[in-house]
Design a protein around this motif. Structure first.
Motif, PDB file in Angstrom:
ATOM      1  N   SER A 110       0.816  -1.217   0.000  1.00  0.00           N
ATOM      2  CA  SER A 110       0.000   0.000   0.000  1.00  0.00           C
ATOM      3  C   SER A 110       0.848   1.265   0.000  1.00  0.00           C
ATOM      4  O   SER A 110       0.364   2.338  -0.362  1.00  0.00           O
ATOM      5  N   GLN A 111       2.111   1.147   0.421  1.00  0.00           N
ATOM      6  CA  GLN A 111       2.978   2.312   0.495  1.00  0.00           C
ATOM      7  C   GLN A 111       4.321   2.009  -0.156  1.00  0.00           C
ATOM      8  O   GLN A 111       4.776   0.864  -0.185  1.00  0.00           O
ATOM      9  N   CYS A 122      11.222   9.768   0.454  1.00  0.00           N
ATOM     10  CA  CYS A 122       9.801  10.099   0.321  1.00  0.00           C
ATOM     11  C   CYS A 122       8.941   8.870   0.552  1.00  0.00           C
ATOM     12  O   CYS A 122       9.360   7.739   0.269  1.00  0.00           O
ATOM     13  N   LYS A 123       7.722   9.107   1.053  1.00  0.00           N
ATOM     14  CA  LYS A 123       6.733   8.036   1.235  1.00  0.00           C
ATOM     15  C   LYS A 123       5.523   8.345   0.377  1.00  0.00           C
ATOM     16  O   LYS A 123       5.069   9.488   0.312  1.00  0.00           O
ATOM     17  N   TRP A 124       4.989   7.297  -0.298  1.00  0.00           N
ATOM     18  CA  TRP A 124       3.913   7.471  -1.263  1.00  0.00           C
ATOM     19  C   TRP A 124       2.772   6.499  -1.014  1.00  0.00           C
ATOM     20  O   TRP A 124       2.986   5.381  -0.537  1.00  0.00           O
ATOM     21  N   THR A 128      -3.004   6.102  -5.013  1.00  0.00           N
ATOM     22  CA  THR A 128      -3.302   7.454  -5.501  1.00  0.00           C
ATOM     23  C   THR A 128      -2.090   8.167  -6.088  1.00  0.00           C
ATOM     24  O   THR A 128      -2.237   9.155  -6.812  1.00  0.00           O
ATOM     25  N   GLY A 129      -0.886   7.699  -5.742  1.00  0.00           N
ATOM     26  CA  GLY A 129       0.317   8.388  -6.168  1.00  0.00           C
ATOM     27  C   GLY A 129       0.654   9.602  -5.327  1.00  0.00           C
ATOM     28  O   GLY A 129       1.603  10.330  -5.626  1.00  0.00           O
ATOM     29  N   GLU A 130      -0.116   9.831  -4.265  1.00  0.00           N
ATOM     30  CA  GLU A 130       0.097  10.997  -3.414  1.00  0.00           C
ATOM     31  C   GLU A 130       1.355  10.831  -2.573  1.00  0.00           C
ATOM     32  O   GLU A 130       1.624   9.760  -2.022  1.00  0.00           O
TER      33      GLU A 130
END
Length: 318
Positions: A110-111, A122-124, A128-130
């Motif tokens: 999920s991440q 960075c964590k995503w 959603t790509g957020e």
């Protein structure tokens, strides 16, 4: 065989050996399959015992037990691909300013954590790509990332010679192991989450060691694995097998792969892949099979034999 492209000249390949170019040498020699790449192979990840994903000039990682693959490129792009979906990427993760050099996928996929030469991690959100978080540390040129199984922690190696443990929930450094004398090039975590490995750059027999770190009790150095003459480029824990003591494997720019006893740090077996050039990446398919990415000769399939006299041999290349 299908290709998953980050950009036209830099490609990632999903490969399952189909057919061969014929066997060279006497019976028992390695099978030479059709080449999967035309240039240096810089990373390889095992999806199944008979299926892997490899990257040419790109970095590649795979989410275990998932149909997704994540790639990172020198062009600063990070993408998600569906193995059984459309040919193009299903998600993009823009945001890094320099080459992306590390990827780690959470156990539930999920991440995603990414690291770059821009000193950031960075964590995503993979759906959603957020971007869920971004952390910067001065001179933290990321070389590799891996997620601790079943935990919210991510291991990260760096050109600043340190290995860090990140808490992904707040994207903060939870622990930093003592700095080594050389750049830390790669990391891996044991399946039980108790230990992590890091590998060092080096030359002429100086440095080039792998280091075992305790993640749960002392959070200190357990032992070192010394024997490579040039940079140790990759280090992996081997899955437990019936005939081999808990072991790790390392690859090096000196064209050798070594298998070590995890507890005693004794070298159990060494294989020199002559003509392969620097070796860039290792992936463990199962307790007896390794994949090794090379600069000059594609991907090598290696077999680890346990027992009273452990051995390492090449059985195929593509």
């Amino acid at each position: 065989m299908g290709k998953l492209q980050s950009k036209i000249s830099f490609h990632t390949t999903k490969y399952r050996a189909e057919g061969s170019m014929g066997q060279t040498g006497p019976a028992g020699a390695s099978w030479q399959h059709s080449p999967a790449h035309t240039d240096a192979v810089t990373s390889v990840a095992a999806l199944k015992p008979d299926l892997c994903v490899s990257g040419g000039r790109d970095k590649v990682t795979s989410a275990l037990d998932s149909s997704r693959v994540f790639s990172a490129s020198r062009d600063r792009t990070v993408m998600m691909w569906e193995l059984h979906g459309p040919a193009g990427p299903s998600q993009h993760f823009p945001g890094h300013d320099l080459v992306v050099t590390g990827l780690a996928v959470s156990p539930d996929a999920s991440q995603l954590c990414t690291g770059s030469r821009d000193n950031t991690v960075c964590k995503w959100d993979t759906e959603t790509g957020e971007c869920l978080g971004r952390a910067a540390i001065s001179r933290n040129l990321v070389t590799h990332l891996c997620w601790v199984p079943g935990e919210p922690y991510v291991i990260q190696t760096s050109e600043d010679k340190t290995t860090r443990v990140w808490d992904s929930r707040e994207l903060q450094v939870a622990h930093t192991f003592p700095a080594k004398q050389h750049i830390q090039t790669c990391c891996d975590v044991s399946q039980d989450g108790r230990y992590c490995l890091s590998s060092s750059s080096g030359s002429a027999g100086h440095g080039a060691e792998a280091t075992l770190w305790d993640l749960r009790q002392t959070r200190g150095r357990v032992c070192e694995y010394k024997g490579h003459f040039q940079t140790t480029t990759s280090c992996v824990f081997l899955p437990r097998g019936p005939t081999l003591a808990p072991s790790i494997a390392t690859s090096s720019s000196d064209s050798t792969v070594k298998v070590w006893d995890q507890g005693t740090a004794a070298c159990l077996a060494t294989l020199c892949l002559e003509g392969s050039g620097p070796l860039a990446s290792l992936a463990a398919c199962d307790s007896s099979t390794l994949l090794c990415a090379s600069s000059n000769s594609g991907i090598h399939v290696l077999r680890v034999r346990g027992g009273a006299e452990p051995a390492l041999e090449e059985v195929a290349a593509f």
